[in-house]
Write an enzyme that holds these catalytic residues in place. Structure first.
Site: not given
Ligand code: TYD
Length: 138
Positions: A49
């Site tokens: 992303h």
């Molecule tokens: P995700 O965006 O998939 O992680 P990455 O970008 O590292 O692959 O995030 C994983 C899960 O955690 C998703 O359900 C969103 C949640 N999340 C939060 O609630 N707060 C946060 O600060 C972050 C980064 C993720």
């Protein structure tokens, strides 16, 4: 559309080492959120992303991982394997994280609260937004 490595001074004495992170000093923004990624399973690639408006600094405080970054002009692979090095990633930079060592703890400082609306999770949409942003800056 920016990324750069930041070196943190290591404060240490014969008891061991310490690194301090301070907003608007060695971290170039106001820190509103801190999270950390750990226990990442083997062969997992995550991220995929960009953000519309978010600054982050990533630090492998333990172990190592590799960050793929793409600002729509150049791509880079950055290995984070040192507590005294942070990777700053600004808005409109696509990132993927991979090659996590079993013991990796990736600490992330962010300039804003978690907001799913700030995520660009579609690569083609990222390219379009980044190109429009470049045109509007010309
Ligand atoms: P995700 O965006 O998939 O992680 P990455 O970008 O590292 O692959 O995030 C994983 C899960 O955690 C998703 O359900 C969103 C949640 N999340 C939060 O609630 N707060 C946060 O600060 C972050 C980064 C993720």
């Amino acid at each position: 559309m920016e990324s750069k490595l930041i070196h943190f001074d290591v404060l240490g004495d014969n008891r061991g080492s310490l690194i301090a992170l301070e907003e608007h000093k060695n971290i170039p923004f106001k820190i509103k959120r801190v999270y950390y990624i750990f226990d990442t399973k083997n062969n997992v690639r995550r991220g995929f992303h960009a953000h519309k408006n978010l600054d982050q600094v990533l630090i492998a405080v333990k172990g190592s991982c590799t960050i793929h970054i793409d600002n729509n002009k150049v791509t880079k692979e950055v290995v984070l394997n040192n507590q005294s090095t942070g990777l700053y990633i600004g808005s409109l930079v696509w990132r993927e994280m991979y090659d996590f060592s079993d013991d990796c703890v990736l600490l992330v400082l962010a300039s804003d609260y978690y907001n799913e609306n700030d995520y660009i999770r579609n690569y083609e949409q990222f390219k379009t937004l980044a190109e429009n942003n470049e045109i509007s800056r010309e």
